[in-house]
Every structure is written in structure tokens, then in C-alpha cells.
Design a protein around this motif. Structure first.
Motif, short mmCIF file in Angstrom:
data_model
loop_
_atom_site.label_atom_id
_atom_site.label_comp_id
_atom_site.label_asym_id
_atom_site.label_seq_id
_atom_site.Cartn_x
_atom_site.Cartn_y
_atom_site.Cartn_z
N THR A 156 0.85 -1.18 0.00
CA THR A 156 0.00 0.00 0.00
C THR A 156 0.89 1.23 0.00
O THR A 156 2.07 1.17 0.38
N LYS A 158 0.97 3.56 2.05
CA LYS A 158 1.44 3.82 3.41
C LYS A 158 2.69 3.00 3.73
O LYS A 158 3.65 3.49 4.33
N LYS A 159 2.69 1.71 3.31
CA LYS A 159 3.85 0.87 3.57
C LYS A 159 5.08 1.36 2.82
O LYS A 159 6.21 1.16 3.27
#
Length: 286
Positions: A156, A158-159
Motif C-alpha cells: 500500500t 502507506k507501507k
């Protein structure tokens, strides 16, 4: 009254009553059902069919039976919202099948699940290797929820440490060649803007089957004429390229001038433009 007319009237009333009661019970009655909801739903349907066709039976007695079978599930549902113990009694509890990557065979036997059935449920979740599963639980609705191990979970933004802009609901502004004013107004847009955008891509309103505006104000359409090739929207790409060009031009001006003050000014402006490009990249490059 002829028998067929009598049955038709009773059926219409039964359908109306059943529809009304189902609406009151809510969407859970038409989604994944718990044991209690499953039994109540079947019985209500059976009762509705019975009072529709059994002319010899008293109609209001059937309505009374339906009312009881409606009231009991509704009462339990209201109580279960306030009491966890009642909720577990009525709906049951989830059963863990896989924990920390290990299959709990006793729980499988408890729910009368075979290894083949477990593998089949995992495949429905696009999991073909059981070793990829960290946790799996059989919900009270009979649905299997699966959590993959961290190394097998999809990436994602975010990761990856990438900031992304807020997402808004895509609005359908044209349907079957007609403009929908309410979704258009939700984005603060007008009919004039919409007609101008259609003119840019060379499409008439009457030829548009479906038109949608995304979170960035871009119009995307599907036309009745499937052979018609439409130009791809490129506003975001054009804006991003323009900003990058401005950054490069300022850096070039800084290198080209020999005046210290001008070189410093252009260099500072180039750095500021680079920060702007970095800030808007998540919005424009997606």
C-alpha cells in the motif's frame, strides 16, 4: 368472489406485509444470515405462502403468526445490540480455524469442516497456499475471514511511505444521455462546464451512455457508439509536466546567468518549485 381472485388478493396482501416487515428488520435479512435470522426468514416465507393459497384458513390468523415471527427476531435484535451475552447466544461466536499460521483441527471438527472445504474457502479468498495465512476465522454468518502473513500482504502507499491525496466519491453526472443535476452540483459544477468538456472531446450529450466526474474534476464518458474512439483525459499529466518544466527552466536560468543575485534568486525559486512538485505529486501521479 371467485377463488382465483381471492387467492390473488390474499397473495398481494401477504407480499405487501412481508415486504414491509423485511424492510423493518433491515438489510441483515438479505445479507449473510445468522442461524436465528435464517430460521426466521424461512418461516416468514412459508407463512406468507400458506396464507396466500389456503383459502380455508382464516386470513388474520396467518397475519397474526407472521406478526409473532416478525416480532421475536426484532426483539432479540434490539436486545442483542445492548447485551454481548444475548448477542453470542443468538448469533453465536466466530470460530478460529488458523492461528499464527497453524490449523486448529479441533475447531474444524467442531464446525464439521473438512480440510478440502477449508482449502476451498481459502481459494475463494484468492489464497492458494495455506502457508501464506496468518489468521483465519469462520464468522457467525458462515463467511471465512482471512489475514495473510505480513510478507504476503499487498503493498500500500502507506507501507511505501508515499503520501496520497484525499479521495472523494466519483459522481455520475450523465446517464442515458440525460444530465443529472444533483451529482453535478455536489462537485460545484454547472451544465455549462459539462457541455464544454463534452465539446472538448467531441461528443454530443445524446451519444453519452454514462458520464462520471472523478475526485480531480476529470470527466470520463462511455458512449452508445462503441466504435467511436475517445481521447484520453490528460489534464493531470499536462499540469505535472508543466510544473516539472518550470522547475527545470528555473534551474537552467540559474546556471546560465553570471550575475550572482540573479543566480541566487533563480536557484531559490527552483528549490521552491521542487517542493511544490513534491507536494502535488501524490495528487497528480495516480
Amino acid at each position: 368472489m371467485p377463488e382465483w381472485t381471492h387467492i390473488a388478493v390474499r397473495s398481494i396482501v401477504a407480499v405487501a406485509v412481508l415486504f414491509l416487515l423485511t424492510r423493518i428488520l433491515g438489510k441483515k435479512q438479505i445479507s449473510q444470515l445468522t442461524f436465528f435470522e435464517y430460521v426466521a426468514g424461512i418461516t416468514l416465507g412459508e407463512l406468507a405462502g400458506f396464507i396466500s393459497t389456503d383459502i380455508g384458513a382464516h386470513f388474520m390468523l396467518g397475519i397474526a403468526a407472521i406478526a409473532v415471527w416478525f416480532s421475536v427476531p426484532l426483539l432479540f435484535e434490539l436486545i442483542s445490540l445492548r447485551s454481548k451475552r444475548i448477542r453470542e447466544l443468538v448469533e453465536g461466536k466466530g470460530t478460529i480455524f488458523i492461528k499464527e499460521g497453524k490449523v486448529l483441527e479441533e475447531n474444524l471438527k467442531k464446525e464439521r469442516y473438512s480440510a478440502d472445504e477449508l482449502l476451498g474457502r481459502l481459494r475463494k479468498k484468492n489464497v492458494f497456499n495455506m502457508a501464506d495465512v496468518e489468521f483465519a476465522v469462520l464468522e457467525t454468518t458462515g463467511e471465512l475471514s482471512v489475514l495473510l502473513k505480513p510478507e504476503h500482504q499487498p503493498l500500500t502507499p502507506k507501507k511505501l511511505g508515499i503520501a496520497v491525496g484525499p479521495e472523494r466519491e466519483t459522481q455520475t453526472v450523465i446517464m442515458d444521455g440525460s444530465i443529472l443535476d444533483e451529482p453535478l452540483a455536489a462537485y460545484g459544477l454547472s451544465r455549462e462546464w459539462l457541455l464544454t468538456e463534452l465539446e472538448k472531446i467531441g461528443v454530443t450529450l445524446e451519444n453519452v451512455f454514462l458520464g462520471q466526474v472523478d475526485a480531480y474534476g476529470q470527466l470520463r464518458v462511455d458512449v452508445f457508439d462503441d466504435m467511436l474512439q475517445l481521447p484520453q483525459a490528460s489534464q493531470k499529466e499536462t499540469l505535472f509536466a508543466t510544473l516539472k518544466k518550470c522547475e527545470a527552466d528555473l534551474a537552467l536560468f540559474s546556471l546560465a546567468t553570471e550575475k550572482f543575485a540573479a543566480k541566487r534568486m533563480y536557484g531559490r525559486c527552483s528549490e521552491q518549485m521542487a517542493k511544490v512538485v513534491e507536494a502535488v505529486t501524490p495528487l497528480l501521479k495516480r
